[in-house]
Scaffold this active site. Structure first.
Site, mmCIF file in Angstrom:
data_model
loop_
_atom_site.group_PDB
_atom_site.id
_atom_site.type_symbol
_atom_site.label_atom_id
_atom_site.label_comp_id
_atom_site.label_asym_id
_atom_site.label_seq_id
_atom_site.Cartn_x
_atom_site.Cartn_y
_atom_site.Cartn_z
ATOM 1 N N SER A 192 0.839 -1.200 0.000
ATOM 2 C CA SER A 192 0.000 0.000 0.000
ATOM 3 C C SER A 192 0.876 1.252 0.000
ATOM 4 C CB SER A 192 -0.957 -0.050 1.195
ATOM 5 O OG SER A 192 -1.965 0.918 1.071
ATOM 6 N N GLU A 324 -9.124 -4.742 -5.199
ATOM 7 C CA GLU A 324 -8.514 -3.882 -4.183
ATOM 8 C C GLU A 324 -9.521 -3.018 -3.420
ATOM 9 O OE1 GLU A 324 -5.324 -3.547 -3.264
ATOM 10 O OE2 GLU A 324 -4.114 -4.446 -4.855
ATOM 11 N N HIS A 416 -7.816 -5.161 -0.934
ATOM 12 C CA HIS A 416 -6.583 -4.519 -0.532
ATOM 13 C C HIS A 416 -6.089 -5.127 0.775
ATOM 14 C CE1 HIS A 416 -3.711 -1.270 -0.803
ATOM 15 N NE2 HIS A 416 -4.003 -0.831 0.403
#
Length: 495
Positions: A192, A324, A416
Site C-alpha cells: 500500500s 482492491e 486490498h
C-alpha cells in the site's frame, strides 16, 4: 515466544542488546535516526546520538503520531498496529536474523502501509521472524507520517517520510553486516503506502545504490503531486489551525491538535481540490498526504523518471489484488448503497470522464456502487501498477492475487491488504470472525508466496517470464500459473 538468551551487537552509535529465541535473534526498536522532536521535528533525518555502555532495546516502542479509524466488522490492528504510542524516539527499526548458519544472509527491508497517515512496523501480520526462520535478515521500519512526513511546508525539506526511509536504508547498508546480513543483497518490500514509497524510491537519485531489488505490493509510482498542488493542503490546514503556513506555524501545534486537523481534512466531505493540471486527482481521495515530485528526491514524476531509465538497475516484482477497493467499500456496506448518480458524483472528483468510466465498468447493468468499486480497483491500483511495469527499463515481474477472502459473507474477496498475511506466512494473525482472511485461509498459498518472496530476494529468481508490453505476462498467484493479461478498461481513460 519466551526469551532464552540475550546477545549484544556493536553499531557505530553504540552497543545494543537483543534477544535470542528458537534460533532467531530479535533487536526491537533500534533507532536509525535521531528523534524528530524540537528543532529536528521538521528537519531531514539526522544521525543517532552515540551512547556509552550497552543499550537495552524495549520490545514495545514509540510510533509516529496517528489516529486509527475503526472499520465495521474488521479487526484492523493486526494489519496496521495499535495506533499511536507516544514517545520521542520513533524513527526506529526491528531486525530479525537467523541465530546461526551461513552468513551473510539476504536482507529484506519492509515499509509498512497506511495511507501515509497511520501504521507502524509493529503490526502482528508483519512479524519478520518468519523470514528469519527461513534464512533471511528481515528489517521493518517506522517513518514520519501525515503533516510531519508528507506536507510540503514552505521552508521545510520535502518528503520527510521518504527521507526517513532513505536514512533507514543507509543505516542498513552501514550496519546490517554486524547482524548477519549482506549489505550488497538488499531487497526493499512493502504494501500500500509503503509500496508507493518504494516505487518512488526506485526512481530517486538519493536512493540509488541502497537496494538491489524492490517488491511493490498494491503500489506504484502514480500517487505523487506537484508541490504547488499539495500547497493547497498546507494553506487549508494552516487556516483550520489558525497558524501561519510556515515551519514555525506548524511547529507550534501539538500532536493531538494536529491529528484533529488531519481528521477534518481527510473527511470525504472536506472541500479540498487536489486535482492536478490534467483535472485528475491521483490519489482518488484515499489520502490527502502523499509524496510530491519536483524536488531533489523526486526530480520527475516517477513514471517519467522510469521512462528516462531511472531505476533500471533494480529488479522489480510488482503486483496487485484483483478486487482492491473492496476493502474500502464493502465492510461499511457503502458499495451496495451507492446508486449511479452518487457513483458519478464520487468519481468525477478525481476522474474527468467519470460517466464514461462507470459505463465501461457496467453501470446500467449492475448497481452503481459495484461499477464504482470495480472501476476504482483498476484506476487506483491495478492499471497504474501495470504502467509502472511497462515504463521500468529493468527486469520486471508482475503478479496478481486472485484468492478471495470469505469475510463479509464472501463479499470482501481479493481486497486490498489481503496478500500481506500470505507474504509473511502469518495467517493466524489475520484469521477469525473479524479477521481480514476470514476462517481457514489456505496455508499452501502462504507457503508458496512466502517462498517466492524469499527466492526473489535471494537471487532475483521467479518461475515466470518478465513483463513486457507485448506479452503482458502476469503470474496468477492463487492459481500458481502465468497468464497473458488483456489491457484493462481503465487504459481508455488515462493519459
Amino acid at each position: 515466544m519466551t526469551d532464552t538468551s540475550q546477545i549484544v551487537v556493536r553499531t557505530a552509535s553504540g552497543t545494543v542488546r537483543g534477544r535470542c529465541c528458537d534460533g532467531i535473534l530479535h533487536f526491537a526498536n533500534l533507532p536509525y535516526a535521531a528523534a524528530p522532536v524540537g528543532p529536528r521535528r521538521f528537519a531531514a533525518p539526522a544521525p543517532v546520538d552515540a551512547w556509552d555502555g550497552v543499550r537495552d532495546l524495549p520490545l514495545s516502542g514509540a510510533t509516529a503520531p496517528q489516529r486509527l479509524r475503526a472499520v465495521p466488522g474488521l479487526d484492523i490492528e493486526p494489519l496496521v498496529g495499535t495506533g499511536w504510542t507516544a514517545g520521542d524516539d520513533y524513527l526506529t527499526l526491528d531486525i530479525w536474523t537467523p541465530a546461526g548458519g551461513d552468513r551473510p544472509w539476504p536482507v529484506m527491508v519492509f515499509v509498512h502501509g497506511g495511507g501515509f497517515v497511520i501504521g507502524s512496523k509493529d503490526a502482528a501480520v508483519q512479524d519478520g521472524a518468519t523470514f528469519a526462520r527461513d534464512g533471511v535478515v528481515c528489517v521493518s521500519i517506522n517513518y514520519r507520517l501525515g503533516v510531519d512526513g508528507f506536507l510540503p511546508i514552505p521552508g521545510v525539506p520535502t518528503n520527510l517520510g521518504l527521507r526517513d526511509i532513505i536514512a533507514a536504508l543507509g543505516w542498513v547498508r552501514d550496519e546490517i553486516a554486524a547482524f548477519g546480513g549482506d549489505p550488497a543483497n538488499v531487497t526493499i518490500f512493502g504494501e500500500s503506502a509503503g509500496a508507493m514509497a518504494i516505487a518512488d524510491l526506485v526512481t530517486s537519485p538519493l536512493a540509488s545504490g541502497l537496494f538491489r531489488r524492490a517488491i511493490i505490493q498494491s503500489g506504484h509510482g502514480a500517487m505523487t503531486r506537484e508541490t504547488a498542488v499539495a500547497r493547497r493542503l498546507v494553506d487549508t490546514l494552516a487556516k483550520l489551525l489558525g497558524i501561519a503556513p510556515t515551519q514555525d506555524g506548524f511547529a507550534s501545534v501539538e500532536a493531538e491538535a494536529m491529528l484533529d486537523a488531519v481528521e477534518k481534512v481527510s473527511l470525504p466531505t472536506a472541500r479540498i481540490d487536489l486535482r492536478g493540471p490534467d483535472g485528475r486527482e491521483p490519489v482518488f481521495g484515499i489520502s490527502r498526504f502523499v509524496p510530491v515530485h519536483g524536488d531533489d528526491l523526486l526530480p520527475l514524476p516517477p513514471l517519467d523518471a522510469l521512462g528516462a531509465g531511472a531505476g533500471k538497475e533494480v529488479d522489480v516484482l510488482i503486483g496487485t489484488n484483483a478486487e482492491e477497493m473492496n476493502l474500502y467499500l464493502v465492510p461499511s456496506g457503502v458499495r451496495d448503497r451507492i446508486g449511479r448518480l452518487l457513483a458519478w458524483v464520487v468519481l468525477r472528483k478525481s476522474q474527468p470522464r467519470a460517466w464514461s468510466v462507470l459505463k465501461a465498468y457496467g453501470a446500467g447493468r449492475k448497481r452503481g456502487g459495484r461499477a464504482l468499486t470495480d472501476a476504482m480497483s483498476d484506476l487506483v491500483f491495478r492499471w497504474p501498477a501495470r504502467r509502472f511495469a511497462e515504463e521500468h527499463r529493468g527486469r520486471t515481474h508482475v503478479y496478481e492475487l486472485e484468492w478471495r477472502s470469505p469475510a463479509f459473507a464472501g463479499e470482501l474477496g481479493a481486497a486490498h491488504a489481503v496478500e500481506n498475511p500470505f507474504v509473511f506466512d502469518t495467517l493466524a494473525a489475520a484469521s477469525g470472525p473479524q479477521g481480514l482472511l476470514g476462517e481457514n485461509p489456505p496455508q499452501e498459498l502462504a507457503t508458496r508466496m512466502h517462498r517466492l518472496w524469499i527466492d526473489f530476494a535471494t537471487d532475483g529468481s521467479l518461475p515466470w517470464a518478465a513483463f513486457d508490453r507485448e506479452t503482458r505476462q502476469v503470474y496468477r498467484m492463487a492459481a500458481g500459473e502465468a497468464a497473458y493479461e488483456a489491457p484493462m478498461p481503465a487504459a481508455a481513460f488515462l493519459p
